[in-house]
Design a protein around this motif. Structure first.
Motif, PDB file in Angstrom:
ATOM      1  N   LEU A 191      -6.473  -1.909   6.156  1.00  0.00           N
ATOM      2  CA  LEU A 191      -6.799  -1.647   4.745  1.00  0.00           C
ATOM      3  C   LEU A 191      -7.956  -0.665   4.617  1.00  0.00           C
ATOM      4  N   TYR A 193      -7.152   6.971   0.493  1.00  0.00           N
ATOM      5  CA  TYR A 193      -7.079   7.041  -0.966  1.00  0.00           C
ATOM      6  C   TYR A 193      -8.297   7.766  -1.523  1.00  0.00           C
ATOM      7  N   LEU A 203      -8.161  11.551  -1.203  1.00  0.00           N
ATOM      8  CA  LEU A 203      -7.165  12.295  -1.992  1.00  0.00           C
ATOM      9  C   LEU A 203      -7.840  13.126  -3.077  1.00  0.00           C
ATOM     10  N   HIS A 216      -4.706   1.722  -9.098  1.00  0.00           N
ATOM     11  CA  HIS A 216      -3.942   0.501  -8.831  1.00  0.00           C
ATOM     12  C   HIS A 216      -4.008   0.166  -7.333  1.00  0.00           C
ATOM     13  N   GLY A 217      -3.781   1.176  -6.519  1.00  0.00           N
ATOM     14  CA  GLY A 217      -3.842   0.976  -5.074  1.00  0.00           C
ATOM     15  C   GLY A 217      -5.230   0.578  -4.623  1.00  0.00           C
ATOM     16  N   VAL A 238      -6.285  -2.933  -2.734  1.00  0.00           N
ATOM     17  CA  VAL A 238      -6.893  -2.931  -1.403  1.00  0.00           C
ATOM     18  C   VAL A 238      -8.241  -3.642  -1.441  1.00  0.00           C
ATOM     19  N   THR A 274       1.018  12.471   0.600  1.00  0.00           N
ATOM     20  CA  THR A 274      -0.188  12.338  -0.216  1.00  0.00           C
ATOM     21  C   THR A 274       0.298  12.072  -1.630  1.00  0.00           C
ATOM     22  N   TYR A 297       1.665   6.006  -1.276  1.00  0.00           N
ATOM     23  CA  TYR A 297       1.258   4.616  -1.378  1.00  0.00           C
ATOM     24  C   TYR A 297       2.421   3.736  -1.856  1.00  0.00           C
ATOM     25  N   PRO A 310       4.692   0.657 -10.964  1.00  0.00           N
ATOM     26  CA  PRO A 310       3.753   1.756 -10.732  1.00  0.00           C
ATOM     27  C   PRO A 310       4.465   3.071 -10.384  1.00  0.00           C
ATOM     28  N   ARG A 327      -3.994 -10.835  -5.414  1.00  0.00           N
ATOM     29  CA  ARG A 327      -3.388  -9.536  -5.700  1.00  0.00           C
ATOM     30  C   ARG A 327      -2.847  -9.490  -7.123  1.00  0.00           C
ATOM     31  N   THR A 382      -4.268  -7.114 -10.135  1.00  0.00           N
ATOM     32  CA  THR A 382      -3.364  -6.135 -10.732  1.00  0.00           C
ATOM     33  C   THR A 382      -3.290  -6.318 -12.240  1.00  0.00           C
ATOM     34  N   TRP A 388      -6.190  -4.588 -13.630  1.00  0.00           N
ATOM     35  CA  TRP A 388      -5.953  -3.134 -13.642  1.00  0.00           C
ATOM     36  C   TRP A 388      -5.043  -2.744 -14.800  1.00  0.00           C
ATOM     37  N   THR A 408      -5.903  -0.072 -17.667  1.00  0.00           N
ATOM     38  CA  THR A 408      -5.072   1.120 -17.794  1.00  0.00           C
ATOM     39  C   THR A 408      -4.480   1.228 -19.193  1.00  0.00           C
TER      40      THR A 408
END
Lengths: 199, 199
Positions: A129, A136, A139, A156-157, A161, B33, B37, B104, B160, B164, B167, B171
């Motif tokens: 991770l 990430y 980037l 989100h990623g 993580v 890239t 993910y 996503p 997780r 999420t 997030w 968002t």
DNA sequence: CTGTACATGTAAGTAGTTACATGATTGG
DNA sequence: CCAATCATGTAACTACTTACATGTACAG
């Protein structure tokens, strides 16, 4: 099943069989609740894997005739299956082909391994991770493109993580703090509590 | 590509082509890239999908001869491809076969859709995760089994899902707060800034 | 002179899917 | 009476992977 190592699916089935003797049907049902979060193969997939394990000498079958219900085949680990399961659990892959899911999947079965094995998987997961996190963060990000949503998805990623790294820390602490206990036997002739085949 | 809807892979390739005309090689490189993910198909997979899209009338090819480098084929969306991409982005699946990654993934391409579409995907993702959360919380948990690790792994899932959901809230707020802006054109004859094929 | 980037594709194989086939028992 | 549970399996198919084949040009 190249060499003495098994694929993810085979490892997972071996792991489930370590909980006790099961039919293909049992395994499919149990996979839904429990590891379902990590790995949910279809019934037909399980029925393909089981004979393969028997052919490889990792499991043994026993036919059981029933009156009221259809006959069934019960599978259990062989001595060699137990060794291969241990080897699979102990092997820490740095960049698993099946992705990050490998780590929590192996951890799921770590009651059949030593505490060191569990901690090694957690450490491997952490390294994995942290490499992702670096990628990430490296980037390009917002600067280059007029598109906005790719950045949201990157967040989100990052969120996932980071929260998983926090979970790893907690879990490592919990594993280290747990009262030392012998690992579960892989149900060879261990006391049964509830019955495996009856319901 | 049953009916007028596309598979996840096809949708993702259409989405990438919406950013501009690309070769298969370009797509494979870009996928590493960025959406890497969420979705990283092999080169050979991309080379299989592209002709399929052309055959379905969703993309157009243009052969480009080069001196210094090998010749290449550049693909771009057709009018119909643009419509199918929009339809794919607008379709909110309640229980996607490809799992949660669908949400996503579609969001990644929402610069080519309306704000409402993005918010609808986020709302669908939220419903999906809340169902998961309920399931996880309903699982027997610690009580039944002497095994300890399954519970740790369940915590992993809960962590997780919860992060999420957080997030998603952030968002949604960011999307709602963003200055209203026309969605990006799918690069028909739009001004180019940087050049697509040169490097 | 070696490796990497460019560029496309085939061949062979694994993993996994859905749909079908069969058939008894039990619960609502 | 209909649906679900128990129980195993096959057939056809999709998605995707690795390895191979081919060849130029440039950078270190």
């Amino acid at each position: 099943m190249r060499g003495s190592t098994v694929s993810t699916t085979e490892g997972a089935v071996l792991g489930l069989l370590a909980f006790g003797e099961r039919s293909g049907y049992d395994l499919a049902r149990e996979a839904e609740t429990g590891i379902g979060y990590l790995w949910t193969p279809s019934r037909s997939q399980i029925y393909k894997v089981l004979p393969r394990l028997v052919a490889a000498g990792l499991a043994e079958v026993r036919e059981v005739e029933q009156d009221a219900r259809p006959d069934k085949a019960l599978y259990k680990l062989s001595a060699r299956g137990r060794r291969v399961l241990s080897a699979w659990l102990e092997e820490v892959e740095e960049e698993p082909a099946s992705g990050r899911v490998t780590f929590p999947l192996k951890l799921f079965f770590c009651d059949f391994a030593s505490r060191e094995t569990a901690l090694a998987q957690l450490a491997g997961y952490r390294r994995f991770l942290e490499r992702r996190l670096e990628e990430y963060e490296r980037l390009p990000g917002a600067a280059r493109s007029p598109a906005r949503y790719p950045d949201h998805v990157l967040q989100h990623g990052l969120t996932r993580v980071r929260s998983t790294l926090a979970w790893i820390d907690e879990t490592v602490a919990a594993v280290e703090a747990a009262s030392p206990r012998t690992k579960l036997t892989t149900r060879r002739s261990a006391a049964r509590r509830g019955g495996t085949s009856s319901r």
